[in-house]
Design a protein around this motif. Structure first.
Motif, PDB file in Angstrom:
ATOM      1  N   GLN A 121       0.823  -1.207   0.000  1.00 39.58           N
ATOM      2  CA  GLN A 121       0.000   0.000   0.000  1.00 39.58           C
ATOM      3  C   GLN A 121       0.856   1.256   0.000  1.00 39.58           C
ATOM      4  OE1 GLN A 121      -2.346  -0.908   3.506  1.00 39.58           O
ATOM      5  NE2 GLN A 121      -4.151  -1.358   2.276  1.00 39.58           N
ATOM      6  N   LEU A 140      -0.738  -2.284  -7.114  1.00 38.92           N
ATOM      7  CA  LEU A 140      -2.198  -2.309  -6.960  1.00 38.92           C
ATOM      8  C   LEU A 140      -2.786  -3.630  -7.431  1.00 38.92           C
ATOM      9  CD1 LEU A 140      -3.015   1.308  -8.193  1.00 38.92           C
ATOM     10  CD2 LEU A 140      -3.303   0.444  -5.868  1.00 38.92           C
ATOM     11  N   ALA A 152      -7.552  -1.094  -3.209  1.00 35.09           N
ATOM     12  CA  ALA A 152      -6.721  -1.203  -4.405  1.00 35.09           C
ATOM     13  C   ALA A 152      -7.562  -1.482  -5.639  1.00 35.09           C
ATOM     14  CB  ALA A 152      -5.678  -2.310  -4.212  1.00 35.09           C
TER      15      ALA A 152
END
Length: 420
Positions: A121, A140, A152
């Motif tokens: 992240q 992602l 995501a």
């Protein structure tokens, strides 16, 4: 000589033996306490027992103490990836970032725990801020596909929609194409998330086309999902293009008009509207006829029914068409009969309907109608079976009707006679 007994073999408790036993008891107690202490510490580090007062002492009572404790752990054990990841997260928060080298920590955490959700992240956020699209998409897609991370997936959906805008960066568009070419598996979750995020699936069609053009192409579940959603968005041409991709062969204007195959729900095939056939007024299925193969059978029970009874969405460009088929009904009890009706799928405007279909004995009878599809109808047209009189859907019918051999072909445009 007499045999020895168990009492004879019992050892005596000498002072030496008692001392050894006492040492063993003390060692066991010490090991138990150390094991308990280690387990408590590990549980506090993993936040498994967050309400224990001792965890505040172990982990730190304030964010600054938390940073200090994590630094102590890393000093004692540089390979403590859990502490490194947590410290990296704190380094990216304004209230705890002072004195911490966030980029260096993130680089180290990426090496120590490359698949950790927090690390991915943070890496994705950094790449997005810098508009390093390939790196951002890599992180992602891993979060979405392997960790089922909803945030995501949503960001990916937004990027897909952004890339379709005229002002989108070509580098973003190319990065998405490359990501699909490398591994199209992530696109499935993103496409299914787009309607919930209020994003039009039309923006994803260039990427869908890439997947559809490669072997093995779109999966049937994903293809049917896309067709349903595109139809709700009024994108009939795009929806039908996916339908053709699924079948990989040319198709007529009416699909499965001979009723020889089971219905495919969600596509451009026949749809049975009644969801509970056991309680509704019409039971619809495919029945075998020795001389014809399968036919569409509609059996009425006398109860109220939902209309239309059966429907198929068609892709019809503006023009003239001729619809034909056959039906048989020896015992239909109805005042006004049934009708097959063509209407614009976008607004329900009726285009044409067959003459009322009434009981006609055991003989197969023809049915048909000509229709004109205007340009303002759009490409989506619905062909549906309903009662000729709306009130009979409420009062119910009795009897049975079967249908077969439906065709729809283009016809010469109808011309009105010139007035004298």
């Amino acid at each position: 000589m007499t045999a020895a007994t168990l009492n004879d073999a019992k050892p005596g408790w000498t002072p030496a033996r008692m001392g050894v036993f006492a040492l063993l008891v003390l060692a066991a107690l010490w090991l138990g306490w150390k094991a308990w202490d280690v387990n408590i510490t590990m549980s506090c580090w993993k936040n498994e027992w967050p309400n224990l007062p001792v965890c505040e002492e172990i982990n730190g009572r304030t964010p600054q103490e938390r940073v200090a404790r994590l630094q102590e752990r890393l000093a004692a054990n540089p390979g403590d990836s859990q502490a490194l990841v947590e410290l990296t997260g704190l380094a990216h928060r304004p209230e705890t970032a002072a004195g911490l080298d966030a980029p260096a920590l993130l680089a180290a955490a990426g090496q120590a725990a490359p698949q950790d959700v927090t690390v991915l992240q943070l890496q994705a956020n950094e790449a997005l801020r810098a508009q390093r699209w390939p790196d951002a998409l890599d992180k992602l897609t891993r979060l979405s596909q392997h960790h089922h991370n909803a945030d995501a997936t949503r960001v990916l959906a937004e990027l897909v929609a952004l890339a379709a805008q005229p002002t989108a960066q070509p580098t973003l568009q190319q990065a998405l194409v490359d990501a699909v070419e490398t591994d199209p598996g992530w696109l499935d979750r993103v496409l299914r998330a787009m309607p919930g995020a209020k994003l039009q699936l039309a923006s994803a069609m260039p990427l869908v086309g890439l997947v559809a053009a490669k072997e093995p192409g779109l999966s049937a579940p994903l293809g049917l999902y896309l067709i349903r959603q595109l139809k709700t968005e009024g994108l009939w041409l795009e929806a039908h293009a996916i339908w053709l991709r699924l079948w990989k062969r040319p198709l007529g204007y009416v699909f499965n008009g001979d009723f020889e195959q089971n219905f495919v729900a969600g596509g451009f095939d026949w749809e049975v509207i009644e969801r509970d056939p056991h309680r509704g007024g019409a039971r619809i299925d495919l029945a075998g006829r020795r001389e014809r193969g399968q036919v569409l059978r509609v059996a009425f029970t006398g109860r109220a029914m939902k209309t239309p009874l059966v429907r198929q969405h068609l892709l019809l460009p503006p023009g003239s068409y001729r619809f034909a088929g056959e039906f048989q009904s020896g015992d239909l009890r109805s005042e006004r009969g049934l009708a097959w009706v063509f209407s614009c799928a976008s607004n329900g405007r009726e285009l044409a309907r067959t003459a009322p279909l009434m009981a006609g004995g055991r003989t197969w009878q023809p049915l048909g109608v000509s229709l004109e599809v205007p340009a303002d109808c759009g490409l989506g047209v619905a062909l549906a079976l309903q009662t000729e009189a709306p009130f009979e859907a409420r009062t119910g019918l009795r009897g049975e009707v079967v249908f077969d051999r439906f065709t729809l072909v283009q016809a010469p445009a109808t011309q009105e006679a010139n007035p004298p």
